[in-house]
Design a protein around this motif. Structure first.
Motif, mmCIF file in Angstrom:
data_model
loop_
_atom_site.group_PDB
_atom_site.id
_atom_site.type_symbol
_atom_site.label_atom_id
_atom_site.label_comp_id
_atom_site.label_asym_id
_atom_site.label_seq_id
_atom_site.Cartn_x
_atom_site.Cartn_y
_atom_site.Cartn_z
ATOM 1 N N GLN A 180 -5.098 4.017 -0.675
ATOM 2 C CA GLN A 180 -4.389 4.502 -1.862
ATOM 3 C C GLN A 180 -3.656 3.345 -2.546
ATOM 4 O OE1 GLN A 180 -4.509 7.432 -3.264
ATOM 5 N NE2 GLN A 180 -3.001 6.988 -4.839
ATOM 6 N N ALA A 181 -3.055 2.466 -1.751
ATOM 7 C CA ALA A 181 -2.334 1.311 -2.302
ATOM 8 C C ALA A 181 -3.297 0.404 -3.071
ATOM 9 C CB ALA A 181 -1.639 0.537 -1.193
ATOM 10 N N ASN A 182 -4.494 0.195 -2.513
ATOM 11 C CA ASN A 182 -5.496 -0.623 -3.204
ATOM 12 C C ASN A 182 -5.924 0.017 -4.513
ATOM 13 O OD1 ASN A 182 -6.120 -3.100 -2.020
ATOM 14 N ND2 ASN A 182 -7.176 -2.108 -0.334
ATOM 15 N N LYS A 197 5.798 1.019 -9.384
ATOM 16 C CA LYS A 197 6.403 2.000 -8.472
ATOM 17 C C LYS A 197 5.332 2.824 -7.757
ATOM 18 C CE LYS A 197 10.713 2.449 -10.994
ATOM 19 N NZ LYS A 197 11.482 3.276 -11.931
ATOM 20 N N ARG A 198 4.246 3.129 -8.449
ATOM 21 C CA ARG A 198 3.160 3.882 -7.815
ATOM 22 C C ARG A 198 2.552 3.081 -6.667
ATOM 23 N NH1 ARG A 198 -0.277 5.939 -13.042
ATOM 24 N NH2 ARG A 198 1.315 7.300 -13.931
ATOM 25 N N VAL A 199 2.362 1.778 -6.891
ATOM 26 C CA VAL A 199 1.799 0.929 -5.845
ATOM 27 C C VAL A 199 2.759 0.860 -4.664
ATOM 28 C CG1 VAL A 199 0.991 -1.394 -5.267
ATOM 29 C CG2 VAL A 199 0.511 -0.457 -7.529
ATOM 30 N N ILE A 200 4.039 0.651 -4.941
ATOM 31 C CA ILE A 200 5.043 0.548 -3.876
ATOM 32 C C ILE A 200 5.120 1.844 -3.074
ATOM 33 C CG2 ILE A 200 7.521 0.321 -3.444
ATOM 34 C CD1 ILE A 200 7.559 -1.706 -5.787
ATOM 35 N N ILE A 237 0.216 -5.282 0.337
ATOM 36 C CA ILE A 237 -0.948 -4.437 0.657
ATOM 37 C C ILE A 237 -1.720 -5.053 1.824
ATOM 38 C CG2 ILE A 237 -3.182 -3.628 -0.195
ATOM 39 C CD1 ILE A 237 -1.827 -3.351 -2.969
ATOM 40 N N LYS A 238 -1.899 -6.372 1.792
ATOM 41 C CA LYS A 238 -2.626 -7.056 2.871
ATOM 42 C C LYS A 238 -1.874 -6.953 4.190
ATOM 43 C CE LYS A 238 -5.350 -10.268 0.167
ATOM 44 N NZ LYS A 238 -5.653 -11.670 -0.146
ATOM 45 N N ALA A 239 -0.558 -6.893 4.131
ATOM 46 C CA ALA A 239 0.249 -6.778 5.339
ATOM 47 C C ALA A 239 0.040 -5.422 6.018
ATOM 48 C CB ALA A 239 1.729 -6.988 5.018
ATOM 49 N N LEU A 240 -0.379 -4.411 5.256
ATOM 50 C CA LEU A 240 -0.655 -3.091 5.830
ATOM 51 C C LEU A 240 -1.816 -3.153 6.824
ATOM 52 C CD1 LEU A 240 -0.393 -0.600 2.826
ATOM 53 C CD2 LEU A 240 1.152 -0.788 4.749
ATOM 54 N N ARG A 278 2.986 -10.550 -5.153
ATOM 55 C CA ARG A 278 3.840 -9.916 -4.140
ATOM 56 C C ARG A 278 3.309 -8.541 -3.729
ATOM 57 N NH1 ARG A 278 9.777 -11.732 -6.508
ATOM 58 N NH2 ARG A 278 9.586 -13.901 -5.876
ATOM 59 N N LEU A 279 2.791 -7.794 -4.698
ATOM 60 C CA LEU A 279 2.216 -6.488 -4.367
ATOM 61 C C LEU A 279 0.986 -6.660 -3.475
ATOM 62 C CD1 LEU A 279 2.473 -4.528 -7.737
ATOM 63 C CD2 LEU A 279 3.800 -4.133 -5.662
#
Length: 88
Positions: A46-48, A33-36, A83-86, A78-79
């Motif tokens: 931050q996501a990384n 949830k923190r990553v999402i 992240i790469k899509a960002l 999937r996570l």
């Protein structure tokens, strides 16, 4: 109801394992949830950071069989994809 001493012990052990596994799965869900949340905020750095913190936790819980290894790999994949899509 367990009738023998051995069956009572096995029931106790099963309950203890169930509690531990539930706690560990909950911890994994919290890290996910923190990553999402970081992904949804649009902050790739931050996501990384959150993903790097979540990865070893997910792997460790998968090694303990509280979470299947294939599910752990699927979650991480999937996570990472999100992240790469960002960046794009």
């Amino acid at each position: 109801m367990a009738n023998t001493k051995q069956a009572r012990k096995r029931a106790r052990q099963a309950e203890d394992r169930r509690k531990l596994n539930a706690s560990q799965r909950s911890m994994v869900r919290t890290y996910i949830k923190r990553v999402i949340k970081a992904i949804q905020s649009g902050d790739q750095a931050q996501a990384n950071t959150e993903f790097k913190a979540a990865q070893p936790v997910i792997d460790r819980i998968a090694d303990k069989d509280a979470l299947s290894k294939k599910k752990a790999a699927r979650i991480k994949s999937r996570l990472n994809k999100r992240i790469k899509a960002l960046a794009a």
